[in-house]
Design a protein around this motif. Structure first.
Motif, PDB file in Angstrom:
ATOM      1  N   ARG A  28       0.825  -1.204   0.000  1.00 38.88           N
ATOM      2  CA  ARG A  28       0.000   0.000   0.000  1.00 38.88           C
ATOM      3  C   ARG A  28       0.859   1.253   0.000  1.00 38.88           C
ATOM      4  N   THR A  29       1.864   1.298   0.866  1.00 35.60           N
ATOM      5  CA  THR A  29       2.692   2.499   0.943  1.00 35.60           C
ATOM      6  C   THR A  29       3.554   2.676  -0.305  1.00 35.60           C
ATOM      7  N   ALA A  30       3.864   1.587  -1.007  1.00 34.57           N
ATOM      8  CA  ALA A  30       4.623   1.670  -2.253  1.00 34.57           C
ATOM      9  C   ALA A  30       3.714   1.998  -3.436  1.00 34.57           C
ATOM     10  N   GLY A  31       2.405   2.078  -3.200  1.00 36.65           N
ATOM     11  CA  GLY A  31       1.466   2.383  -4.266  1.00 36.65           C
ATOM     12  C   GLY A  31       1.149   1.205  -5.160  1.00 36.65           C
ATOM     13  N   ARG A  32       1.454  -0.015  -4.707  1.00 34.42           N
ATOM     14  CA  ARG A  32       1.227  -1.217  -5.510  1.00 34.42           C
ATOM     15  C   ARG A  32       0.146  -2.117  -4.931  1.00 34.42           C
ATOM     16  N   GLY A  33      -0.429  -1.741  -3.811  1.00 34.68           N
ATOM     17  CA  GLY A  33      -1.422  -2.579  -3.159  1.00 34.68           C
ATOM     18  C   GLY A  33      -2.815  -2.014  -3.296  1.00 34.68           C
ATOM     19  N   PRO A  34      -3.779  -2.711  -2.727  1.00 34.40           N
ATOM     20  CA  PRO A  34      -5.154  -2.206  -2.758  1.00 34.40           C
ATOM     21  C   PRO A  34      -5.265  -0.929  -1.924  1.00 34.40           C
ATOM     22  N   ARG A  35      -6.139  -0.031  -2.357  1.00 34.16           N
ATOM     23  CA  ARG A  35      -6.332   1.218  -1.615  1.00 34.16           C
ATOM     24  C   ARG A  35      -7.095   0.944  -0.328  1.00 34.16           C
ATOM     25  N   ALA A  36      -6.725   1.689   0.688  1.00 36.60           N
ATOM     26  CA  ALA A  36      -7.370   1.568   1.996  1.00 36.60           C
ATOM     27  C   ALA A  36      -7.951   2.914   2.390  1.00 36.60           C
ATOM     28  N   VAL A  37      -8.864   2.873   3.334  1.00 37.08           N
ATOM     29  CA  VAL A  37      -9.437   4.105   3.876  1.00 37.08           C
ATOM     30  C   VAL A  37      -9.184   4.120   5.380  1.00 37.08           C
ATOM     31  N   HIS A  38      -9.012   5.324   5.907  1.00 35.00           N
ATOM     32  CA  HIS A  38      -8.850   5.473   7.349  1.00 35.00           C
ATOM     33  C   HIS A  38     -10.224   5.545   7.995  1.00 35.00           C
ATOM     34  N   VAL A  39     -10.414   4.755   9.016  1.00 36.58           N
ATOM     35  CA  VAL A  39     -11.594   4.830   9.867  1.00 36.58           C
ATOM     36  C   VAL A  39     -11.036   5.102  11.260  1.00 36.58           C
ATOM     37  N   GLY A  40     -11.051   6.366  11.620  1.00 35.58           N
ATOM     38  CA  GLY A  40     -10.346   6.755  12.838  1.00 35.58           C
ATOM     39  C   GLY A  40      -8.862   6.567  12.604  1.00 35.58           C
ATOM     40  N   ARG A  41      -8.227   5.818  13.482  1.00 35.47           N
ATOM     41  CA  ARG A  41      -6.792   5.558  13.345  1.00 35.47           C
ATOM     42  C   ARG A  41      -6.507   4.233  12.653  1.00 35.47           C
ATOM     43  N   GLU A  42      -7.543   3.516  12.309  1.00 35.57           N
ATOM     44  CA  GLU A  42      -7.388   2.197  11.683  1.00 35.57           C
ATOM     45  C   GLU A  42      -7.548   2.278  10.168  1.00 35.57           C
ATOM     46  N   LEU A  43      -6.908   1.360   9.464  1.00 41.69           N
ATOM     47  CA  LEU A  43      -7.091   1.235   8.022  1.00 41.69           C
ATOM     48  C   LEU A  43      -8.096   0.140   7.739  1.00 41.69           C
ATOM     49  N   ARG A  44      -8.939   0.376   6.760  1.00 45.28           N
ATOM     50  CA  ARG A  44      -9.901  -0.622   6.320  1.00 45.28           C
ATOM     51  C   ARG A  44      -9.878  -0.678   4.803  1.00 45.28           C
ATOM     52  N   TYR A  45     -10.241  -1.832   4.270  1.00 43.99           N
ATOM     53  CA  TYR A  45     -10.267  -2.045   2.829  1.00 43.99           C
ATOM     54  C   TYR A  45     -11.689  -2.318   2.381  1.00 43.99           C
ATOM     55  N   ARG A  46     -12.102  -1.651   1.308  1.00 42.09           N
ATOM     56  CA  ARG A  46     -13.392  -1.954   0.687  1.00 42.09           C
ATOM     57  C   ARG A  46     -13.228  -3.246  -0.108  1.00 42.09           C
ATOM     58  N   ILE A  47     -14.191  -4.128  -0.007  1.00 40.78           N
ATOM     59  CA  ILE A  47     -14.144  -5.390  -0.747  1.00 40.78           C
ATOM     60  C   ILE A  47     -14.015  -5.097  -2.245  1.00 40.78           C
ATOM     61  N   SER A  48     -14.772  -4.115  -2.749  1.00 38.36           N
ATOM     62  CA  SER A  48     -14.736  -3.804  -4.181  1.00 38.36           C
ATOM     63  C   SER A  48     -13.367  -3.291  -4.613  1.00 38.36           C
ATOM     64  N   GLU A  49     -12.710  -2.492  -3.778  1.00 41.13           N
ATOM     65  CA  GLU A  49     -11.362  -1.997  -4.095  1.00 41.13           C
ATOM     66  C   GLU A  49     -10.365  -3.153  -4.134  1.00 41.13           C
ATOM     67  N   PHE A  50     -10.484  -4.039  -3.154  1.00 41.05           N
ATOM     68  CA  PHE A  50      -9.592  -5.198  -3.129  1.00 41.05           C
ATOM     69  C   PHE A  50      -9.811  -6.067  -4.358  1.00 41.05           C
ATOM     70  N   GLN A  51     -11.065  -6.319  -4.713  1.00 45.63           N
ATOM     71  CA  GLN A  51     -11.376  -7.166  -5.867  1.00 45.63           C
ATOM     72  C   GLN A  51     -10.829  -6.548  -7.155  1.00 45.63           C
ATOM     73  N   ALA A  52     -10.979  -5.244  -7.308  1.00 47.06           N
ATOM     74  CA  ALA A  52     -10.455  -4.565  -8.497  1.00 47.06           C
ATOM     75  C   ALA A  52      -8.932  -4.680  -8.553  1.00 47.06           C
ATOM     76  N   TRP A  53      -8.267  -4.493  -7.403  1.00 47.36           N
ATOM     77  CA  TRP A  53      -6.812  -4.634  -7.354  1.00 47.36           C
ATOM     78  C   TRP A  53      -6.400  -6.068  -7.707  1.00 47.36           C
ATOM     79  N   LEU A  54      -7.098  -7.018  -7.149  1.00 44.22           N
ATOM     80  CA  LEU A  54      -6.790  -8.416  -7.410  1.00 44.22           C
ATOM     81  C   LEU A  54      -6.979  -8.747  -8.885  1.00 44.22           C
ATOM     82  N   ASP A  55      -8.034  -8.229  -9.495  1.00 42.20           N
ATOM     83  CA  ASP A  55      -8.275  -8.458 -10.921  1.00 42.20           C
ATOM     84  C   ASP A  55      -7.142  -7.882 -11.764  1.00 42.20           C
ATOM     85  N   ARG A  56      -6.609  -6.747 -11.360  1.00 43.22           N
ATOM     86  CA  ARG A  56      -5.492  -6.144 -12.100  1.00 43.22           C
ATOM     87  C   ARG A  56      -4.212  -6.966 -11.974  1.00 43.22           C
ATOM     88  N   GLN A  57      -4.094  -7.766 -10.922  1.00 39.18           N
ATOM     89  CA  GLN A  57      -2.899  -8.582 -10.714  1.00 39.18           C
ATOM     90  C   GLN A  57      -2.899  -9.840 -11.560  1.00 39.18           C
TER      91      GLN A  57
END
Length: 76
Positions: A28-57
């Motif tokens: 994620r920090t290298a810009g090569r992973g799925p995008r995450a969103v901050h929820v408070g101090r925690e990171l969370r991943y949207r299933i759709s964002e992860f699926q799109a990233w996985l499809d690109r891989q």
């Protein structure tokens, strides 16, 4: 709450992929992973964002961005 997409934690996504949470953070920090969103101090991943990233891989093995590249990125 209909219409809202479930968010998963780094730990949950790492468990699903069979990698260490740090591997996802590194991607994620290298810009090569799925995008995450901050929820408070925690990171969370949207299933759709992860699926799109996985499809690109999923390109031909050996091709840039293909299966070999994704495996190397997750398991340096």
């Amino acid at each position: 709450m209909t219409g809202l997409e479930r968010l998963i934690s780094t730990r949950e996504l790492a468990e699903y992929l069979g990698v260490a949470p740090q591997a996802l953070d590194d991607l994620r920090t290298a810009g090569r992973g799925p995008r995450a969103v901050h929820v408070g101090r925690e990171l969370r991943y949207r299933i759709s964002e992860f699926q799109a990233w996985l499809d690109r891989q999923s390109g031909p093995v050996g091709a840039p961005g293909g299966a070999d590249h994704a495996r190397q990125a997750v398991h340096p």
